[in-house]
Enzyme design. Structure first.
Site, PDB file in Angstrom:
ATOM      1  CG  HIS A  42      -0.386   0.020   2.539  1.00  0.00           C
ATOM      2  ND1 HIS A  42       0.398  -0.997   3.037  1.00  0.00           N
ATOM      3  CD2 HIS A  42      -0.469   0.946   3.537  1.00  0.00           C
ATOM      4  CE1 HIS A  42       0.777  -0.708   4.277  1.00  0.00           C
ATOM      5  NE2 HIS A  42       0.273   0.463   4.594  1.00  0.00           N
ATOM      6  CG  HIS A  87      -0.131   4.266   4.874  1.00  0.00           C
ATOM      7  ND1 HIS A  87      -0.799   3.516   5.824  1.00  0.00           N
ATOM      8  CD2 HIS A  87      -1.034   5.178   4.414  1.00  0.00           C
ATOM      9  CE1 HIS A  87      -2.045   3.958   5.927  1.00  0.00           C
ATOM     10  NE2 HIS A  87      -2.206   4.966   5.085  1.00  0.00           N
ATOM     11  CG  ASP A 117       4.587   3.261   7.691  1.00  0.00           C
ATOM     12  OD1 ASP A 117       3.711   3.443   6.820  1.00  0.00           O
ATOM     13  OD2 ASP A 117       4.394   2.552   8.705  1.00  0.00           O
ATOM     14  CG  HIS A 118       4.092   0.142   4.486  1.00  0.00           C
ATOM     15  ND1 HIS A 118       4.016  -1.200   4.774  1.00  0.00           N
ATOM     16  CD2 HIS A 118       3.593   0.770   5.577  1.00  0.00           C
ATOM     17  CE1 HIS A 118       3.489  -1.383   5.975  1.00  0.00           C
ATOM     18  NE2 HIS A 118       3.229  -0.184   6.486  1.00  0.00           N
ATOM     19  CG  HIS A 132      -4.278   0.005   6.848  1.00  0.00           C
ATOM     20  ND1 HIS A 132      -4.356   0.458   8.148  1.00  0.00           N
ATOM     21  CD2 HIS A 132      -3.048   0.401   6.395  1.00  0.00           C
ATOM     22  CE1 HIS A 132      -3.249   1.096   8.469  1.00  0.00           C
ATOM     23  NE2 HIS A 132      -2.435   1.076   7.417  1.00  0.00           N
ATOM     24  CG  ASP A 156       0.413  -1.550   7.866  1.00  0.00           C
ATOM     25  OD1 ASP A 156       1.328  -2.362   8.121  1.00  0.00           O
ATOM     26  OD2 ASP A 156       0.576  -0.308   7.918  1.00  0.00           O
ATOM     27  CG  HIS A 191       3.797  -1.890  11.609  1.00  0.00           C
ATOM     28  ND1 HIS A 191       4.582  -0.760  11.712  1.00  0.00           N
ATOM     29  CD2 HIS A 191       3.030  -1.704  10.509  1.00  0.00           C
ATOM     30  CE1 HIS A 191       4.299   0.072  10.716  1.00  0.00           C
ATOM     31  NE2 HIS A 191       3.359  -0.484   9.973  1.00  0.00           N
TER      32      HIS A 191
END
Length: 329
Positions: free
Chosen positions: A127, A129, A131-132, A185, A204, A242
């Site tokens: 996805h 985001h 942080d990915h 998400h 996530d 995570h």
């Protein structure tokens, strides 16, 4: 934005879960907001090492990259990043091809590649985001690789080359990954499942003893996505993104206190985390038995969230998700 993130960092007693909840809200916004959120994660990681009440939360980074699984089909290396992310480096032994799943940062990936003498050919994104995907463009520039990501969210995946979606297969050397659309998400979230290697990369959507928050979806959508894991074999390894397991376990035993398998699992999780050891990957079979977000049919779960026998599973799931969102245990 800055003030809200600062409050999440500095308020005693909130620690990483509260901070991540604040920070993740910015990841569904503009690119500028995503960059601010990523900066806040790095800032938080630095503060953890300097502020006493946060210092225990830095155990996630007390270990470097470690082998998460080595079998004849797929080698997986766990690369800790940011405050609690896991980047997954995967190598298909027959072809020697290497891919990285959800690289939040380029530097730790490059360190492991250099140590192992591997050449990176692909980025796999679940996805958008930051942080990915934060390492996408730097890694692509350095390695001349291809970025594989969700067709439904292609406009938010930096550097995307190959777009995939529900029912597609993606060939990785001698392996084929089946792609599931798993929105909830985020609206374009996908999952990669390697049946030959008995490995799934849910990003996530699914966590060890948990699931992602529904930032861009609703309970019905998220439950539909989670339901796609239920037919998979129990000996499938779940490489989520995570290290949330210990926090998730506290909520799980709160909502399902009489589950003996869960009690035993929580004890092991606490032991692992006390030594700074990772709890991911998990096995899908243990998620079936102990993860409350996969068990809305269970009478104990329904009773705990005051759901009736006639309520559809997605509504019960929604009750569980709401209870977790408000949990402060």
């Amino acid at each position: 934005c800055i003030l809200r993130l600062a409050c999440c960092v500095l308020e005693p007693g909130t620690h990483s879960e509260r901070f991540r909840s604040c920070q993740m809200q910015f990841l569904s916004q503009s690119i500028a907001a995503q960059r601010l959120a990523l900066f806040s994660l790095k800032l938080y990681g630095g503060i953890q090492t300097r502020v006493p009440f946060l210092r225990t939360m830095s155990a996630h980074h007390s270990r470097g990259a470690t082998t998460a699984s080595t079998n004849s089909k797929l080698e997986v290396v766990r690369v800790p990043a940011l405050s609690d992310n896991y980047i997954w480096l995967v190598r298909e032994p027959a072809s020697g091809l290497v891919a990285v799943v959800d690289p939040s940062e380029a530097a730790p990936v490059n360190t492991v590649l250099q140590q192992k003498g591997w050449s990176l050919k692909y980025i796999i994104n679940t996805h958008h985001h930051f942080d990915h995907t934060g390492g996408n463009l730097e890694l692509k520039k350095q390695h001349g690789l291809q970025v594989v990501g969700p067709r439904a969210d292609a406009d938010r995946i930096p550097g995307i080359d190959v777009q995939v979606g529900d029912g597609d297969t993606w060939k990785f050397g001698e392996l084929e990954a089946t792609v599931f659309d798993t929105p909830g998400h985020t609206r374009g979230h996908i999952t990669f499942y390697f049946p030959q290697a008995k490995a799934v990369f849910p990003g996530d959507t699914l966590f060890a003893l948990g699931c992602g928050k529904t930032f861009e979806g609703d309970p019905q959508t998220m439950w539909s996505s989670l339901s796609k894991f239920l037919p998979l074999p129990g000996d499938t390894a779940v490489y989520c993104a995570h290290e949330y397991t210990q926090s998730n376990a506290k909520f799980a035993v709160h909502i399902d206190p009489n589950n003996q398998a869960l009690q035993q699992r929580k004890k092991k999780i606490d032991e692992f985390r006390s030594r700074g050891e990772p709890t991911v990957p998990s096995w899908l079979g243990e998620e079936f038995d102990t993860n409350p977000f996969l068990r809305p049919k269970d009478s104990a779960i329904r009773s705990s969230v005051q759901a009736t026998d006639n309520e559809p599973d997605w509504e019960v799931f929604g009750r569980v998700r709401a209870a977790k969102d408000n949990f402060r245990g």
